[in-house]
Scaffold this motif. Structure first.
Motif, short mmCIF file in Angstrom:
data_model
loop_
_atom_site.label_atom_id
_atom_site.label_comp_id
_atom_site.label_asym_id
_atom_site.label_seq_id
_atom_site.Cartn_x
_atom_site.Cartn_y
_atom_site.Cartn_z
N GLY A 107 0.82 -1.21 0.00
CA GLY A 107 0.00 0.00 0.00
C GLY A 107 0.85 1.26 0.00
O GLY A 107 0.45 2.28 0.56
N ARG A 108 2.03 1.17 -0.62
CA ARG A 108 2.95 2.30 -0.69
C ARG A 108 3.20 2.65 -2.15
O ARG A 108 2.96 1.85 -3.05
CB ARG A 108 4.29 1.95 -0.04
N SER A 109 3.74 3.86 -2.38
CA SER A 109 4.07 4.24 -3.75
C SER A 109 5.36 3.55 -4.18
O SER A 109 6.20 3.20 -3.34
CB SER A 109 4.24 5.76 -3.85
N ALA A 110 5.51 3.39 -5.49
CA ALA A 110 6.72 2.75 -6.02
C ALA A 110 7.95 3.59 -5.71
O ALA A 110 9.04 3.05 -5.49
CB ALA A 110 6.58 2.55 -7.53
N SER A 111 7.81 4.92 -5.66
CA SER A 111 8.95 5.78 -5.36
C SER A 111 9.45 5.56 -3.93
O SER A 111 10.65 5.64 -3.67
CB SER A 111 8.58 7.24 -5.58
N THR A 112 8.53 5.29 -3.00
CA THR A 112 8.93 5.00 -1.62
C THR A 112 9.78 3.73 -1.57
O THR A 112 10.82 3.69 -0.90
CB THR A 112 7.69 4.84 -0.72
N ILE A 113 9.34 2.71 -2.28
CA ILE A 113 10.10 1.45 -2.31
C ILE A 113 11.45 1.66 -2.99
O ILE A 113 12.48 1.14 -2.53
CB ILE A 113 9.30 0.37 -3.04
N ARG A 118 17.28 1.79 -2.58
CA ARG A 118 18.50 2.48 -2.97
C ARG A 118 19.34 2.88 -1.75
O ARG A 118 20.56 2.84 -1.78
CB ARG A 118 18.14 3.72 -3.79
N SER A 119 18.66 3.23 -0.65
CA SER A 119 19.37 3.71 0.54
C SER A 119 19.93 2.58 1.39
O SER A 119 20.91 2.79 2.12
CB SER A 119 18.43 4.58 1.38
N PRO A 128 16.92 -5.38 5.98
CA PRO A 128 15.76 -4.79 6.66
C PRO A 128 16.06 -4.29 8.07
O PRO A 128 15.56 -3.24 8.47
CB PRO A 128 14.74 -5.93 6.68
N TYR A 129 16.89 -5.01 8.83
CA TYR A 129 17.14 -4.61 10.22
C TYR A 129 18.05 -3.39 10.28
O TYR A 129 17.84 -2.48 11.10
CB TYR A 129 17.74 -5.79 11.00
N ALA A 130 19.04 -3.35 9.40
CA ALA A 130 19.87 -2.15 9.33
C ALA A 130 19.05 -0.95 8.87
O ALA A 130 19.24 0.17 9.34
CB ALA A 130 21.04 -2.39 8.38
N ALA A 131 18.13 -1.18 7.94
CA ALA A 131 17.27 -0.10 7.45
C ALA A 131 16.38 0.44 8.56
O ALA A 131 16.20 1.66 8.71
CB ALA A 131 16.41 -0.60 6.29
#
Length: 404
Positions: A107-113, A118-119, A128-131
């Motif tokens: 339920g998020r925008s593609a730009s958010t993903i 990228r980050s 995921p845990y580091a993020a």
């Protein structure tokens, strides 16, 4: 600080050491006090005696803070990615899903993903845990202000402002000049904050030169949904108006406004019937625009109408309708108010006011026109054939409806 490190809440820790909760908050945020001023880690000094807010050229570096378990487990606002969403991004990406597919699943925008991957991706893929830990570390406030740091970004912004570019122009010029350098990016809001937080004392002149409006203080912008009513009597908004009014089938529902004269010192009230576009011009003695004069003029005009034409009145939120409750009590006509900055909600009246400028040009004194002249102008307007009426005139259409 030892109590906070052991997980004790700020309020409880303050009570144990006998400190005020606000003081404990300052300790948490590394804010120092000096001579009735608070000095923030980013170099911002707030003087509570003079009200001045200044920036030091020397930036006080904020100490690196370890991310606490409490921050990692904190319940987040829905706009922020949670740990479970970070894990789902990893799993879906490992399964070969596209960014758009992952966005739809979460339920998020593609730009958010895209930004997230990228980050927080490395040679071994998405972490995921580091993020999640990096996201928690970015949340604490206050942040260091971008434009306080010496460097090419600050120099570019200052040069653009000296050339009298707007903050928006500076932002787009940055992206155009440095398309591949993400460090050369700054938002419009960041530039405005950098300008206005220093708009005190000797810096006022520089701010006026940089901002086209010449204002050294920002105007507060209220959410339209939270506006404070300008009237003592509560307004009934246009959303509560009966559906039959919007359909323009039943006659007797009117739209109204003021036609304003030179320097705002005179006015004529205009009423337009929504079904027939029939126009009534209301004389205001001396061109007065105050609420009492407008109320009395509208009451006289409405009482002269047949009873079946006294359905409702739609007006904007002008102060001249402050006595709308008294108008309704005298005429039996409810008043509905348009939403802020929405003139199209009384479009027939807006169009008619444009036609009336042929008779009452802008910049003229409208108090010079008496009731007889206003009636003559309204008569001419009501005899004009209208395309929207199948080339009938408003007077013909009104007579036809009243004859039924």
């Amino acid at each position: 600080m030892k109590l906070r490190a052991r997980g004790v809440s700020r309020r409880e820790a303050a009570e144990r050491v006998g400190a005020h909760p606000r003081t404990a908050q300052d300790w948490d945020w590394d804010i120092r006090k000096s001579n009735n001023s608070r000095i923030h880690p980013d170099g911002r000094r707030v003087n509570y005696t003079t009200g001045a807010v200044t920036m030091s050229d020397v930036i006080i570096p904020a100490p690196a803070r370890p991310v606490s378990l409490k921050s990692l487990e904190k319940k987040l606002h829905p706009r922020l990615l949670s740990l479970s969403e970070h894990e789902r991004i990893r799993d879906l990406r490992a399964a070969g899903q596209s960014m758009r597919a992952i966005g739809r699943a979460l339920g998020r925008s593609a730009s958010t993903i895209s930004r997230e991957l990228r980050s927080n991706s490395g040679s071994a893929g998405y972490h995921p845990y580091a993020a999640h830990r990096a996201s928690a570390a970015r949340r604490p406030r206050p942040k260091e202000r971008k434009l306080l740091r010496e460097g090419p970004l600050r120099d570019f912004v200052q040069d653009g402002l000296r050339r009298r570019w707007s903050p928006e122009q500076v932002c787009h010029a940055l992206a155009k000049s440095h398309p591949d350098d993400q460090s050369m990016r700054v938002s419009v809001e960041t530039i405005y904050q950098a300008l206005h937080v220093q708009a005190r004392g000797a810096l006022r002149r520089e701010v006026r030169a940089a901002v086209r409006t010449g204002r050294t203080r920002r105007r507060p912008r209220r959410d339209p949904g939270r506006r404070i009513s300008r009237f003592n009597d509560p307004m009934v908004m246009i959303g509560s108006r009966p559906a039959e009014v919007a359909d323009r089938v039943v006659p007797g529902h009117w739209e109204g406004d003021l036609l304003i004269g030179a320097h705002g010192r005179s006015a004529i009230a205009t009423l337009v019937e929504r079904t027939t576009r029939y126009t009534v011009l209301v004389h205001l003695p001396g061109g007065s625009r105050d609420a009492a004069a407008v109320r009395d003029g509208l009451v006289r005009a409405v009482r002269a109408l047949p009873a079946r034409l006294r359905g409702s009145l739609t007006w904007d939120q002008g102060a001249e309708m402050a006595r709308h409750r008294q108008f309704t009590a005298a005429t039996g006509m409810p008043v509905y108010f348009c939403d802020p900055a929405s003139p199209w909600q009384r479009g027939s009246n807006e169009n008619t006011n444009g036609l009336l400028r042929q008779y009452f040009p802008k910049g003229t004194d409208l108090s010079a026109h008496g009731p007889e002249h206003l009636d003559a102008v309204a008569g001419q307007l009501n005899q004009r054939p209208r395309r929207t009426l199948g080339w009938e005139s408003p007077a013909e259409r009104l007579a036809l409806l009243l004859a039924v």
